[in-house]
Design an enzyme around this catalytic site. Sequence first.
Site, PDB file in Angstrom:
ATOM      1  N   GLU A 327       1.466 -30.591  34.922  1.00 41.87           N
ATOM      2  CA  GLU A 327       0.758 -31.011  36.147  1.00 41.87           C
ATOM      3  C   GLU A 327       0.405 -29.604  36.802  1.00 41.87           C
ATOM      4  O   GLU A 327       1.277 -28.638  36.766  1.00 41.87           O
ATOM      5  CB  GLU A 327       1.602 -31.713  37.163  1.00 41.87           C
ATOM      6  CG  GLU A 327       2.078 -33.152  36.783  1.00 41.87           C
ATOM      7  CD  GLU A 327       2.813 -33.978  37.482  1.00 41.87           C
ATOM      8  OE1 GLU A 327       3.223 -34.763  37.304  1.00 41.87           O
ATOM      9  OE2 GLU A 327       3.600 -33.052  38.812  1.00 41.87           O
ATOM     10  N   CYS A 328      -0.896 -29.347  37.310  1.00 44.11           N
ATOM     11  CA  CYS A 328      -1.306 -28.335  37.894  1.00 44.11           C
ATOM     12  C   CYS A 328      -0.980 -26.882  37.246  1.00 44.11           C
ATOM     13  O   CYS A 328      -1.851 -26.631  36.599  1.00 44.11           O
ATOM     14  CB  CYS A 328      -0.920 -28.419  39.426  1.00 44.11           C
ATOM     15  SG  CYS A 328      -1.723 -27.562  40.782  1.00 44.11           S
TER      16      CYS A 328
END
Length: 438
Positions: A327-328
């Site tokens: 994520e991210c």
Amino acid sequence: MVVPRLVIAAPSSGSGKTTVATGLMAALRARGLRVSPHKVGPDYIDPGYHALATGRPGRNLDPWLVGEDLVAPLFAHGAAGCDVAVVEGVMGLFDGRAETDFASTAHVARLLEAPVVLVVDAARQSRSVAAVVHGFATFDPRVTVGGVVLNRVGSDRHEELCRAALAEAGVPVLGAIRRDDAVATPSRHLGLIPAAEREVEAVRAVDRLAALVSRSCDLDALVRLAASAPPLTATPWSPGRVKQSRAVVAVAGGAAFTFGYAEHVELLRAAGADVAVFDPLRDERLPEGAGALVIGGGFPEVYAAELAANEPLREQVAAFPGPIAAECAGLLYLCQELDGRRMCGRIPGTARMTDRLTLGYRDAVALKDSLLTRRGERQRGHEFHRTAVQLDAEPLYQCTDGYGDPLVTASYLHLHWAGTPQAAQRLVSSSRSPSVLR
């Protein structure tokens, strides 16, 4: 379930919620109370300070990410065995998604039936404080504003004027905090610097906040207000019965990857995983026997040079044969480059810092199958970054950048796995049988 509880809210961001909430948590713990820390919304940084203040995991409460029905059960899960719970709000009390108060501090206070303490920045006003508080106390009769903490009070006379006005408004003053630059916490482009990056300095900062709140607030009155909350009828959330371990899931940690929800690890263990934390800044090898990787959010752009310099680990991640959920920050780390520095190269794309802040809730629809997604599935998440990626692949979602294949899901979307419990199941199942999507 009887859980004394308070929600610390404010008319707007920057009023001092984190100062009061974190200081109150630490001050109550210093009194010998077991304090359960919570944060409204998708924030990862404040819960790190809450954990230092209480010695317990900071937990998030977000109706958008997990659904309204799970907020009280998740709260009850975190607060089990505690003497009091303190919930720090987000933004202004009634600020929610778009034009509504959905997922606002007020929304969560209603779901928990918890009294609210309003932290008001009293600088540059005196009697007008009462008008502000009156408006917030009467705007929604379903929300109980049980008291006020005045912040950034300039003098004894200033405090007297504010207290006199609030007495007319009928709202108790539970504390008055003087201006004190010594308790300021350093910030960066996305908010406070995470506690994990400051270590000793963060502990000292929390100690200073505890002392500030102890001498400035009526702790006895705050505890009494918390005890006025009615019994909680929700059944505590459970990640499920912990199964016999069948896989090792390596979770990225350290200063560069500080974003994660406590429930993710609990769900992984319940799905049958042993969780092993590794630090991409320091560790040159993945944990022994790792069958899957989780690389969450954080600040890889700040540590790009150090991440690039750890070539042995980058090469291991690039060649890793098992499933990877990112994520991210994890998305950036898996790219070929970040700001011109070599990253892992596990996915085809490059990343760079920008001046633009991308922020907001997302109602994401998966456009294809991947490790954690099935085509057409909806996932509620949150996006918060100042970077941009250019991916040489078909998009994973319709609303944000991401990459997916049978062994990888990597995107800007932050999910709360309590709201998407299939994520942990799919990851652990694929770690046992990497070639099979379950």
